[in-house]
Structures are given as structure tokens and as C-alpha cells.
Design a protein around this motif. Structure first.
Motif, PDB file in Angstrom:
ATOM      1  N   ALA A   1      -2.925  -7.273   1.811  1.00 37.59           N
ATOM      2  CA  ALA A   1      -1.648  -7.988   1.669  1.00 37.59           C
ATOM      3  C   ALA A   1      -0.495  -7.400   2.487  1.00 37.59           C
ATOM      4  O   ALA A   1       0.657  -7.449   2.071  1.00 37.59           O
ATOM      5  CB  ALA A   1      -1.258  -8.089   0.196  1.00 37.59           C
ATOM      6  N   TYR A   2      -0.806  -6.841   3.645  1.00 36.90           N
ATOM      7  CA  TYR A   2       0.258  -6.421   4.549  1.00 36.90           C
ATOM      8  C   TYR A   2       0.820  -7.680   5.203  1.00 36.90           C
ATOM      9  O   TYR A   2       0.064  -8.557   5.610  1.00 36.90           O
ATOM     10  CB  TYR A   2      -0.278  -5.493   5.644  1.00 36.90           C
ATOM     11  CG  TYR A   2      -0.530  -4.073   5.201  1.00 36.90           C
ATOM     12  CD1 TYR A   2       0.399  -3.071   5.471  1.00 36.90           C
ATOM     13  CD2 TYR A   2      -1.692  -3.716   4.527  1.00 36.90           C
ATOM     14  CE1 TYR A   2       0.173  -1.761   5.078  1.00 36.90           C
ATOM     15  CE2 TYR A   2      -1.924  -2.415   4.124  1.00 36.90           C
ATOM     16  CZ  TYR A   2      -0.986  -1.446   4.405  1.00 36.90           C
ATOM     17  OH  TYR A   2      -1.212  -0.156   4.013  1.00 36.90           O
ATOM     18  N   PRO A   3       2.139  -7.785   5.344  1.00 37.56           N
ATOM     19  CA  PRO A   3       2.706  -8.956   6.018  1.00 37.56           C
ATOM     20  C   PRO A   3       2.367  -8.923   7.518  1.00 37.56           C
ATOM     21  O   PRO A   3       2.158  -7.853   8.100  1.00 37.56           O
ATOM     22  CB  PRO A   3       4.208  -8.816   5.774  1.00 37.56           C
ATOM     23  CG  PRO A   3       4.432  -7.388   5.425  1.00 37.56           C
ATOM     24  CD  PRO A   3       3.146  -6.857   4.855  1.00 37.56           C
ATOM     25  N   PHE A   4       2.311 -10.090   8.133  1.00 38.06           N
ATOM     26  CA  PHE A   4       1.938 -10.162   9.542  1.00 38.06           C
ATOM     27  C   PHE A   4       2.811  -9.307  10.461  1.00 38.06           C
ATOM     28  O   PHE A   4       2.284  -8.688  11.393  1.00 38.06           O
ATOM     29  CB  PHE A   4       1.907 -11.617  10.035  1.00 38.06           C
ATOM     30  CG  PHE A   4       0.642 -12.331   9.683  1.00 38.06           C
ATOM     31  CD1 PHE A   4      -0.586 -11.873  10.149  1.00 38.06           C
ATOM     32  CD2 PHE A   4       0.668 -13.469   8.905  1.00 38.06           C
ATOM     33  CE1 PHE A   4      -1.763 -12.535   9.838  1.00 38.06           C
ATOM     34  CE2 PHE A   4      -0.508 -14.136   8.591  1.00 38.06           C
ATOM     35  CZ  PHE A   4      -1.723 -13.668   9.049  1.00 38.06           C
ATOM     36  N   PRO A   5       4.134  -9.233  10.253  1.00 40.77           N
ATOM     37  CA  PRO A   5       4.927  -8.357  11.135  1.00 40.77           C
ATOM     38  C   PRO A   5       4.465  -6.893  11.088  1.00 40.77           C
ATOM     39  O   PRO A   5       4.431  -6.205  12.106  1.00 40.77           O
ATOM     40  CB  PRO A   5       6.357  -8.504  10.606  1.00 40.77           C
ATOM     41  CG  PRO A   5       6.373  -9.848   9.942  1.00 40.77           C
ATOM     42  CD  PRO A   5       5.005 -10.012   9.357  1.00 40.77           C
ATOM     43  N   GLU A   6       4.087  -6.424   9.901  1.00 38.97           N
ATOM     44  CA  GLU A   6       3.614  -5.045   9.777  1.00 38.97           C
ATOM     45  C   GLU A   6       2.236  -4.872  10.419  1.00 38.97           C
ATOM     46  O   GLU A   6       1.967  -3.876  11.075  1.00 38.97           O
ATOM     47  CB  GLU A   6       3.571  -4.624   8.309  1.00 38.97           C
ATOM     48  CG  GLU A   6       3.383  -3.137   8.145  1.00 38.97           C
ATOM     49  CD  GLU A   6       3.649  -2.667   6.727  1.00 38.97           C
ATOM     50  OE1 GLU A   6       3.152  -1.582   6.396  1.00 38.97           O
ATOM     51  OE2 GLU A   6       4.342  -3.359   5.972  1.00 38.97           O
TER      52      GLU A   6
END
Length: 179
Positions: free
Chosen positions: A137-142
């Protein structure tokens, strides 16, 4: 890293646990995952000793583990070029003496052997994008920062990974003599 100057308050135990979760799912091997995590922890420790400010040690660890695991997957040894047959991931065996309901629930939610075998169909970058975003569940920017790519590129990698996993086709075909 000596025990004298590393305390529990340094957060190494949490970093090790999270790093291992990523590395094992990337590599499918307990021993390789442990090697990757150890290397990443040494780099975290070195960065802290050199006075580098780590705003988010968890993100830094995830980045290190992911990049080291991708390098492992790209290597000839990890591609199992000399191995004939289908590669199956190494099972993760928990210590029965350390029963903990929370960790038991986490383990049951964890990836199965079958899913680890499915991940073998993906390129290292697709695997990293898919795992970091869809599983952890890391956000795409990260994820884009971790993989040193644009956000659009990472979204495409994850999309291709999902498509590859749902289509059921292997990443490559073995030659007849290898079969």
C-alpha cells in the motif's frame, strides 16, 4: 554494527521486519531476503553514523531493500540460468514457539507459495511496483521515488504486472531440450 551502540530505540527491529517482508516477496528465498535486509541495515546504520538525516527510515529501508532485490533478480544467479525446470519459492517457516495471534493473522494474510510462483512471471521492476503498491500500500509517488522512475511509468509497470498475473502466461518459454 556492534550490539554496544545499537539499541532497540534505534528502530532496527521494525526496519528489519518490514525490510524482510519486502525482500522475501521480491526474491522468494529466505536466505537471499536475509542477505538483502542485512545489507540494507548496514547502509542505514552507516548513513546514521555519517550524520545523514533520515526523515523516514522506513521509506529509506524500503527503497534500499527494493533496489538491492531488483539487482539480485537481474543477476545471472537469480535468473536461474543454469537451473532446468520451474523455480518454486522457498517456504517461509515460522517458529512454533513464538505464537502470536497478531503475527498469525499477518501470516495468513501474507502471500502464498502459489502467488510467489506467479510473481516469477514479472520483470523485477514490475514485481517491485506491484508489491510496493498493491501489497504494501505504498502510494504511487513513493513507489516512483523508490524505483527512480516517473509516477506514470510506475503506474504502467503495476498495470502490466496485474495484467501479466491475470493472463496466466509465463514470462518466458523454455526451449524443448530444456523441458
Amino acid at each position: 554494527m556492534s550490539a554496544a551502540n545499537v539499541t532497540d530505540t534505534d528502530g532496527y527491529a521494525e526496519l528489519r521486519e518490514r525490510g524482510f517482508a519486502i525482500a522475501y516477496r521480491m526474491l522468494g528465498s529466505v536466505s537471499e531476503a536475509e542477505d538483502v535486509v542485512q545489507e540494507a541495515l548496514l547502509r542505514v546504520h552507516r548513513a546514521r553514523e555519517e550524520g545523514e538525516e533520515l526523515r523516514s527510515p522506513r521509506a529509506y529501508m524500503a527503497t534500499l531493500v527494493t533496489r538491492i532485490a531488483i539487482d539480485q533478480l537481474r543477476s545471472a544467479r537469480a535468473r536461474r540460468e543454469t537451473y532446468v525446470g520451474e523455480w518454486l519459492p522457498e517456504p517461509l517457516v515460522e517458529q512454533a514457539t513464538d505464537y502470536n495471534p497478531a503475527s498469525e493473522a499477518e501470516l495468513s494474510d501474507s502471500l502464498s507459495m502459489a502467488f510467489l510462483a506467479l510473481l516469477e512471471r514479472l520483470t523485477p521492476e514490475q514485481r517491485a511496483a506491484f508489491l510496493l503498491h498493491d501489497v504494501f500500500a505504498y502510494p504511487f509517488p513513493e513507489v516512483a521515488r523508490v524505483l527512480s522512475r516517473s509516477e506514470a511509468s510506475v503506474r504502467k509497470l503495476a498495470s502490466r504486472a496485474r495484467s501479466r498475473l491475470s493472463e496466466g502466461a509465463p514470462r518466458f518459454e523454455a526451449r524443448r531440450e530444456e523441458q
